[in-house]
Design a protein around this motif. Sequence first.
Motif, mmCIF file in Angstrom:
data_model
loop_
_atom_site.group_PDB
_atom_site.id
_atom_site.type_symbol
_atom_site.label_atom_id
_atom_site.label_comp_id
_atom_site.label_asym_id
_atom_site.label_seq_id
_atom_site.Cartn_x
_atom_site.Cartn_y
_atom_site.Cartn_z
ATOM 1 N N ILE A 154 0.866 -1.178 0.000
ATOM 2 C CA ILE A 154 0.000 0.000 0.000
ATOM 3 C C ILE A 154 0.900 1.223 0.000
ATOM 4 O O ILE A 154 1.720 1.408 0.900
ATOM 5 N N GLU A 155 0.743 2.023 -1.005
ATOM 6 C CA GLU A 155 1.633 3.161 -1.194
ATOM 7 C C GLU A 155 1.576 4.102 0.014
ATOM 8 O O GLU A 155 0.519 4.474 0.502
ATOM 9 N N GLY A 156 2.767 4.463 0.504
ATOM 10 C CA GLY A 156 2.869 5.425 1.591
ATOM 11 C C GLY A 156 2.602 4.846 2.961
ATOM 12 O O GLY A 156 2.365 5.604 3.907
ATOM 13 N N SER A 157 2.597 3.534 3.098
ATOM 14 C CA SER A 157 2.339 2.926 4.405
ATOM 15 C C SER A 157 3.139 1.640 4.514
ATOM 16 O O SER A 157 3.809 1.211 3.568
ATOM 17 N N GLU A 158 3.078 1.041 5.709
ATOM 18 C CA GLU A 158 3.790 -0.207 5.932
ATOM 19 C C GLU A 158 3.160 -1.335 5.117
ATOM 20 O O GLU A 158 2.039 -1.229 4.640
ATOM 21 N N GLU A 159 3.918 -2.429 4.994
ATOM 22 C CA GLU A 159 3.453 -3.548 4.201
ATOM 23 C C GLU A 159 2.382 -4.330 4.953
ATOM 24 O O GLU A 159 2.512 -4.625 6.129
ATOM 25 N N TYR A 160 1.303 -4.671 4.240
ATOM 26 C CA TYR A 160 0.210 -5.453 4.816
ATOM 27 C C TYR A 160 0.149 -6.822 4.143
ATOM 28 O O TYR A 160 0.599 -7.002 3.008
ATOM 29 N N GLN A 161 -0.411 -7.772 4.871
ATOM 30 C CA GLN A 161 -0.742 -9.065 4.297
ATOM 31 C C GLN A 161 -2.245 -9.117 4.046
ATOM 32 O O GLN A 161 -3.008 -8.355 4.632
ATOM 33 N N ARG A 162 -2.671 -10.052 3.205
ATOM 34 C CA ARG A 162 -4.088 -10.146 2.891
ATOM 35 C C ARG A 162 -4.925 -10.475 4.125
ATOM 36 O O ARG A 162 -6.059 -10.037 4.249
ATOM 37 N N LYS A 163 -4.354 -11.232 5.046
ATOM 38 C CA LYS A 163 -5.109 -11.535 6.260
ATOM 39 C C LYS A 163 -5.299 -10.292 7.120
ATOM 40 O O LYS A 163 -6.281 -10.194 7.864
ATOM 41 N N HIS A 164 -4.360 -9.299 7.002
ATOM 42 C CA HIS A 164 -4.539 -8.036 7.729
ATOM 43 C C HIS A 164 -5.719 -7.258 7.150
ATOM 44 O O HIS A 164 -6.503 -6.647 7.892
ATOM 45 N N LEU A 165 -5.852 -7.273 5.813
ATOM 46 C CA LEU A 165 -6.996 -6.604 5.185
ATOM 47 C C LEU A 165 -8.299 -7.274 5.603
ATOM 48 O O LEU A 165 -9.302 -6.603 5.865
ATOM 49 N N ALA A 166 -8.278 -8.625 5.657
ATOM 50 C CA ALA A 166 -9.482 -9.347 6.062
ATOM 51 C C ALA A 166 -9.858 -9.006 7.501
ATOM 52 O O ALA A 166 -11.036 -8.784 7.817
ATOM 53 N N ALA A 167 -8.858 -8.951 8.389
ATOM 54 C CA ALA A 167 -9.129 -8.614 9.788
ATOM 55 C C ALA A 167 -9.684 -7.201 9.910
ATOM 56 O O ALA A 167 -10.573 -6.935 10.731
ATOM 57 N N HIS A 168 -9.192 -6.284 9.085
ATOM 58 C CA HIS A 168 -9.697 -4.908 9.106
ATOM 59 C C HIS A 168 -11.158 -4.865 8.677
ATOM 60 O O HIS A 168 -11.984 -4.183 9.306
ATOM 61 N N GLY A 169 -11.495 -5.613 7.612
ATOM 62 C CA GLY A 169 -12.883 -5.634 7.156
ATOM 63 C C GLY A 169 -13.814 -6.274 8.180
ATOM 64 O O GLY A 169 -14.927 -5.786 8.411
ATOM 65 N N LEU A 170 -13.360 -7.349 8.816
ATOM 66 C CA LEU A 170 -14.188 -8.015 9.824
ATOM 67 C C LEU A 170 -14.383 -7.136 11.048
ATOM 68 O O LEU A 170 -15.449 -7.142 11.664
ATOM 69 N N THR A 171 -13.343 -6.391 11.416
ATOM 70 C CA THR A 171 -13.488 -5.459 12.544
ATOM 71 C C THR A 171 -14.583 -4.438 12.257
ATOM 72 O O THR A 171 -15.402 -4.109 13.119
ATOM 73 N N MET A 172 -14.616 -3.955 11.011
ATOM 74 C CA MET A 172 -15.658 -3.006 10.604
ATOM 75 C C MET A 172 -17.040 -3.651 10.714
ATOM 76 O O MET A 172 -17.992 -3.043 11.209
ATOM 77 N N LEU A 173 -17.149 -4.918 10.264
ATOM 78 C CA LEU A 173 -18.426 -5.625 10.310
ATOM 79 C C LEU A 173 -18.875 -5.842 11.752
ATOM 80 O O LEU A 173 -20.040 -5.607 12.107
ATOM 81 N N PHE A 174 -17.951 -6.260 12.630
ATOM 82 C CA PHE A 174 -18.309 -6.533 14.020
ATOM 83 C C PHE A 174 -18.683 -5.253 14.764
ATOM 84 O O PHE A 174 -19.570 -5.256 15.617
ATOM 85 N N GLU A 175 -18.007 -4.143 14.458
ATOM 86 C CA GLU A 175 -18.351 -2.868 15.098
ATOM 87 C C GLU A 175 -19.740 -2.411 14.665
ATOM 88 O O GLU A 175 -20.503 -1.853 15.464
ATOM 89 N N HIS A 176 -20.078 -2.652 13.395
ATOM 90 C CA HIS A 176 -21.426 -2.308 12.925
ATOM 91 C C HIS A 176 -22.472 -3.135 13.660
ATOM 92 O O HIS A 176 -23.523 -2.614 14.058
ATOM 93 N N MET A 177 -22.198 -4.414 13.858
ATOM 94 C CA MET A 177 -23.141 -5.278 14.583
ATOM 95 C C MET A 177 -23.272 -4.826 16.035
ATOM 96 O O MET A 177 -24.371 -4.830 16.598
ATOM 97 N N ALA A 178 -22.149 -4.454 16.651
ATOM 98 C CA ALA A 178 -22.192 -4.022 18.047
ATOM 99 C C ALA A 178 -23.029 -2.761 18.211
ATOM 100 O O ALA A 178 -23.646 -2.542 19.256
ATOM 101 N N THR A 179 -23.067 -1.931 17.155
ATOM 102 C CA THR A 179 -23.819 -0.682 17.227
ATOM 103 C C THR A 179 -25.295 -0.871 16.863
ATOM 104 O O THR A 179 -26.189 -0.393 17.564
ATOM 105 N N ASN A 180 -25.547 -1.595 15.767
ATOM 106 C CA ASN A 180 -26.902 -1.665 15.218
ATOM 107 C C ASN A 180 -27.579 -3.016 15.380
ATOM 108 O O ASN A 180 -28.791 -3.123 15.211
ATOM 109 N N TYR A 181 -26.814 -4.059 15.683
ATOM 110 C CA TYR A 181 -27.365 -5.406 15.810
ATOM 111 C C TYR A 181 -26.917 -6.023 17.130
ATOM 112 O O TYR A 181 -26.290 -7.067 17.171
ATOM 113 N N LYS A 182 -27.289 -5.344 18.239
ATOM 114 C CA LYS A 182 -26.809 -5.794 19.542
ATOM 115 C C LYS A 182 -27.347 -7.162 19.925
ATOM 116 O O LYS A 182 -26.775 -7.850 20.769
#
Length: 482
Positions: free
Chosen positions: A19-47
């Motif tokens: 990723i230009e201008g940042s540290e190197e990521y692995q695909r599993k890091h991207l997946a974890a980032h997306g899942l964190t977003m999904l879980f935070e949405h559930m914690a807010t709207n789907y308690k």
Amino acid sequence: MPTVVVMDVSLSMTRPVSIEGSEEYQRKHLAAHGLTMLFEHMATNYKLEFTALVVFSSLWELMVPFTRDYNTLQVVLVTDGCLGIGRGSLRHSLATHSQRSESNRFPLPFPFPSKLYIMCMANLEELQSTDSLDCLERLIDLNNGEGQIFTIDGPLCLKNVQSMFGKLIDLAYTPFHAVLKCGHLTADVQVFPRPEPFVVDEEIDPIPKVINTDLEIVGFIDIADISSPPVLSRHLVLPIALNKEGDEVGTGITDDNEDENSANQIAGKIPNFCVLLHGSLKVEGMVAIVQLGPEWHGMLYSQADSKKKSNLMMSLFEPGPEPLPWLGKMAQLGPISDAKENPYGEDDNKSPFPLQPKNKRSYAQNVTVWIKPSGLQTDVQKILRNARKLPEKTQTFYKELNRLRKAALAFGFLDLLKGVADMLERECTLLPDTAHPDAAFQLTHAAQQLKLASTGSSEYAGYDHNITPLQTDFSGSSTERM
């Protein structure tokens, strides 16, 4: 619908993504980032949503289990789309799934109703360069076509991963907010789980019906009158408290527990029609009929989880002008004040329901109905009473036996036939020494006939077949004919 998140942690998920201008990521890091977003949405709207997390490579591990069992699930598979090579890989499994034994069957289709969403840590061009996309689409097809594949638009980066998971959230995890109305009283509510579109008839009316966001109460009726009606689905109705600016109170993510508790206390002090309605229905023993759409209704009622806790629930009837035949057409129901005299009587000791049909059908006849266990128990006991009075009650015994047999075959209740057969055999062993010899012959004969019918594969299993008394050499009084 509860969610199972299945994350691929195989070696291919460790491939680096620059990723230009940042540290190197692995695909599993991207997946974890997306899942964190999904879980935070559930914690807010789907308690109230329950979620399980499974990680897998060549083996699998259940990281976060469910706290209860479910019949319907929503599966989110997070992978990079690599199919693997050799025996045990997804490519090999798909090629040989039809040749597998039942004990080693391919997991799809799942043995429960489900939707399968595949989140690919790859863009469409990367998947199309191999056969990965075709294989992933085949997974959806094997799951009866219930699901969808999501890919990253553009280069692999955190922003595009967020965009992909945002599409999943918009499709499957958007909370259903509505306004509950009764005259001049209103309340903002969330309906959980979100009502799914319903297709009445795929050939005549293939357009899915969705419920209105304005839920208008059109009347109230006693619980005893509506009884236990057939419904499409059941949902919790949760009040949403709004502040003066129109923002939700107590539903967002707060910095700590004290802020969240403070927000909940504020919400608890705001008058809410939803709370008033729930308390009134609970105390009065009534349900509210609510308009969901054109010729589509449901009911609101209080459902107790325990002695101290209850919730406001909403059940959806099937669309149509007359979803509950014993109430008649919904459009023709009206307030008691419109009637010439109180249909419930001066002392409220009678009910106008169920409505009687205007025309008596010529083919109407007495049928066997087992709505309650007591009805079935009564019919079985009647057979046993007559069995103990054989041969005098031979004709009545076989009449009741055939009535129960036909009802069991009509309902597909074959285990009942075997159970009654076992009872008759037991009665035969309990006959006193003074019993007529013909009684034992008739009981054994009836038990054998019921067992043949319970297999469903012989000529004696037909619905129109009647069990007739066994012809014996004893006196005519013991061989009554039907």
